[in-house]
Structure formats: structure tokens, C-alpha cells
Design a protein around this motif. Sequence first.
Motif, mmCIF file in Angstrom:
data_model
loop_
_atom_site.group_PDB
_atom_site.id
_atom_site.type_symbol
_atom_site.label_atom_id
_atom_site.label_comp_id
_atom_site.label_asym_id
_atom_site.label_seq_id
_atom_site.Cartn_x
_atom_site.Cartn_y
_atom_site.Cartn_z
ATOM 1 N N SER A 2 -4.985 25.485 1.029
ATOM 2 C CA SER A 2 -3.572 24.945 0.924
ATOM 3 C C SER A 2 -3.397 24.013 -0.307
ATOM 4 O O SER A 2 -4.492 23.890 -0.962
ATOM 5 C CB SER A 2 -3.100 23.731 2.072
ATOM 6 N N PHE A 3 -2.266 23.697 -0.785
ATOM 7 C CA PHE A 3 -2.278 23.137 -2.236
ATOM 8 C C PHE A 3 -2.463 21.357 -1.978
ATOM 9 O O PHE A 3 -1.532 20.847 -1.242
ATOM 10 C CB PHE A 3 -0.900 23.350 -2.755
ATOM 11 N N SER A 4 -3.401 20.932 -2.582
ATOM 12 C CA SER A 4 -3.607 19.371 -2.365
ATOM 13 C C SER A 4 -3.952 18.718 -3.535
ATOM 14 O O SER A 4 -4.326 19.370 -4.555
ATOM 15 C CB SER A 4 -4.973 19.290 -1.342
ATOM 16 N N THR A 5 -3.903 17.336 -3.334
ATOM 17 C CA THR A 5 -4.240 16.474 -4.518
ATOM 18 C C THR A 5 -5.504 16.574 -4.917
ATOM 19 O O THR A 5 -6.597 17.027 -4.002
ATOM 20 C CB THR A 5 -3.993 15.325 -4.281
ATOM 21 N N PRO A 15 -1.409 15.645 -8.672
ATOM 22 C CA PRO A 15 -0.726 15.908 -7.692
ATOM 23 C C PRO A 15 -0.834 17.252 -7.082
ATOM 24 O O PRO A 15 -1.514 18.112 -7.764
ATOM 25 C CB PRO A 15 0.509 15.752 -8.446
ATOM 26 N N SER A 16 -0.486 17.641 -6.124
ATOM 27 C CA SER A 16 -0.711 18.864 -5.258
ATOM 28 C C SER A 16 -0.348 20.001 -5.968
ATOM 29 O O SER A 16 -0.741 21.128 -6.140
ATOM 30 C CB SER A 16 -0.402 18.961 -3.906
ATOM 31 N N ILE A 17 0.820 19.692 -6.850
ATOM 32 C CA ILE A 17 1.357 20.690 -7.546
ATOM 33 C C ILE A 17 0.248 21.505 -8.542
ATOM 34 O O ILE A 17 0.623 22.431 -9.041
ATOM 35 C CB ILE A 17 2.769 20.486 -8.200
ATOM 36 N N ALA A 20 -1.143 24.587 -7.898
ATOM 37 C CA ALA A 20 -0.329 25.737 -7.734
ATOM 38 C C ALA A 20 -0.335 26.359 -9.045
ATOM 39 O O ALA A 20 -0.044 26.186 -10.191
ATOM 40 C CB ALA A 20 0.847 25.402 -7.454
#
Lengths: 193, 256
Positions: A2-5, A15-17, A20
Motif C-alpha cells: 500500500s502507499f504509505s509515508t 507523504p504517502s503520495i 506512488a
Amino acid sequence: MSFSTYKTPSGFLLPSIHSAPPFFTQQPNAATQVVFTEQWTRLILAYARYRRLFTVRVEDAEVSGGEWDEVLRNPRINRRLMPGQLAHILSVMVSENLAMYEPAKQTRATLLYWRLPEEWAEVLYEWQVVNTGQLNTILTFYEISEPPVPSELSGIPQSLLRSAIAVLVKGGRAQLISISDGDGVRFFPRNAK
Amino acid sequence: MHRHRLGGVGLAALQRQQESLKSFDALSNQLSNAQVDNLHAQLYQFRAALTRFATHHRADIRSDPRFRHAFQQMCASIGVDPLAGPRRGGWWEETLGLGDWQSELGVQIVDVCVSTRPRNGGFIELSELVRLVSRLRGLQGGAITEEDVVRSIQALKPLGAGYEVLDFGDGSRKIVRSVPKELDEDQMVVLAVASEQKGRINEDLLIHGKGWTAERATVVLQNMLLRDGTCWLDKQDGPDGTGWAYWVPAAMQWDD
């Protein structure tokens, strides 16, 4: 996955972005790019504030090994911000008065306003009062940007310092003066106009 | 000339007939009044019982999703909808405080949908929405279920905000749309395939996985990317870092 910090070695929380993959590509959809640029702007300013970095250059996206690597690259997903996208982000930041091309008349290096000149002016004025304990003193630019005791203003670039002083001059709280070893500034009490 | 004793002609007969009609009316009024009274009494009892039940179990209804589900089932079977809020000042709201509960949940749903819109384009998986709303509510907010969220979204419908729950097409997963954009069937397929790939999608996955032609795959992805903004482009895909892939943010799971 998953996308996480992610906490960088320097202790900054990305940040999680940032995890990505498409975040590192210029988006052909204008609305999407606006969102990405906003996120990059926030990230760049936050990191600059955290590391006390005053400038960012397009070159920082071209060659690795600089102080911006933690943000402009993500080796965990094998992505890096493309220089063209960084140039675009910087141009938007300049247009929003969150950065300034420095030196002028080029677009590859910017001074970052993680504090606006008006905010630096306040920091400078307060520091100067606390530091010298009195007003009506004269300080050189060098004494401000390279103080013996590290301060909020340590390392502040001359041009940014100049803008901050200009704000104080306008408010009648300082005066720019020339002294033997360069430029200096004289501070006045707040009520002296 | 006599025809019928009661139904004869003449003034007297007419009077008799009117009187009997009156007494029939009176009787029928009496009967229906009794029925209505009876119904009122029953309704009153039912209401009192339901109120007692609801007040007594208010905390459970608000905090325990299984209890809430059972309560809703019970109410649905007798044709009342206690959670069909938010209706200001309604009896249910007074009794249960569930109008508040429902409005609050609605606000939280809108909050999550709006704040995540920049990164998901207005589409969010129902499970992800429940997860984020739960985190927003914190522990003392009480657990909520997908059913609660779906009901809340239905309650938001009169606002015309365009919130809708869509089926993924595979029967189990659902997606919540918070923007007035239509998703056609092909886009739903893209969403479903991307969801299995943690959000990543490209033409090949659609061509080989779904038997699509290259043109069909390209058109759908390009529309989502350029026209709708419901997917993102990555030009550093693949082992050499120069491939192209698309990412569907609504199918990506975010940890913050």
C-alpha cells in the motif's frame, strides 16, 4: 503493497503520495497536474524548512548526490522527478510568490520562500532585539547571516535578507547603511517612525 | 295500494328510509371510530414499546454495528425506517438521537470523499471509505460498517451532490462516486483489473486479461487519463524505467 509515508534517513516524513510511481511523471491532464504541483510545492517547502535549504535547482533533479535527493528521488520504487517537471513546479511556485528566481533572468535556480520576506523581517527584528538587547544598533549582513551563536537566520542568503530588510525599512523599523566592510542595517525601536 | 311495508311510497316511507340510513351511518361511524381508536391504541403501544426499546438500547444502536443492523432489520420488517434521516425534529430523531448520528456520519463521509478527491478523482473503494471514516471517527465514535455508509449515502441523495454507490461488477466490491461523472462498463472493468494490481494498469493487462482489442484498451485508458482525470500516467515503468503505465488512484490503497 500500500502507499504509505516514509521516514528518510534525515528524519523527514515523506507523504504517502511520494510512494506512488506516477507522482514522478508530468501529468498530461491539466487538473491532475495542478494537484500534483500543489503536493510537490508543499513537499518542497516542508523539506526546505526542515533541512533549512534555501535554494533548489533544476540541476538537483538531473544529478544525484545533492541535498535534495531524499525528496526528488525515490529509490524504493526506482523513480525520480524529471527535470522538466521540476522546472514546471518551480515556475508555478514563483508565480504564486512561494519562490523567486535567483539570480534573476534565469529559470533554473530558485530561492524558496518557506518563510515570506515579511516573515523573515519579523524573525530578523525579534532576533536582533533579543540578541543585542537594545535597538539603534548597527549590524552587518555578515553578522546576521553568520552569527557566532547559530540562529534562525544562520545561512540566510543575501538576497532574501535584503528583501526582509526592505520590509523593515518600509515600516520605519530599519535603515540600510553602507559601512566599510559591506552593507549593514540599523534597527529602530518599533514606535520610531 | 301497498307495495312493501317499509319501502313503501309516501312521505312516511321516505322519512323511515332516511332514518335508517342515518342509523346505518351512525353505526358505521361508531364502528370505524372504534377501529381507529383501537388502531391508535395499538400504535401508541407499539410506539411506546419501540421508544422504550430504542431508548433503552440507544447506546448499543449507536455504537454496535451488529446491534444496529439487527434493529434496522426489525424496523424494516414492520415498515418503519428509523435511520432515514436526517429529518430535523422528527420523532425518531428525538427518541434515538439517530438523526444526529446519521447526519454526523454523512458529514464524515463527505469529508473523506472531498479530501481524498485530489488523489482519487472522486472514486473511492467502499472498504477504503469505511476505513478512512472509521479513522476520522476515532475509537469513541463507535464502529461503523459498509452498510451504515451505504445507508448514509442514500440519505445524502436528496442533496443532489451526486454521491452514489456503484458495483464493481465482481459482486463483492463496491465503489463510491462523489463526483457527477459517469463510469461506463469498460471503465468499471479497468477499475476492477487495476484494483487487483494495487492500482497499476496498462493496455497489456486488458488485452491479455480481458481479451480486449488494443484499440479498445487504449481508448478507455486515454479517456480516463485525459478526459476524466481518473487515472494517472507513469513514464518510468518497467525494468529500464522508460515504460508507460497507468495508475488508478481509486484502486490504490493509501495509508494516510
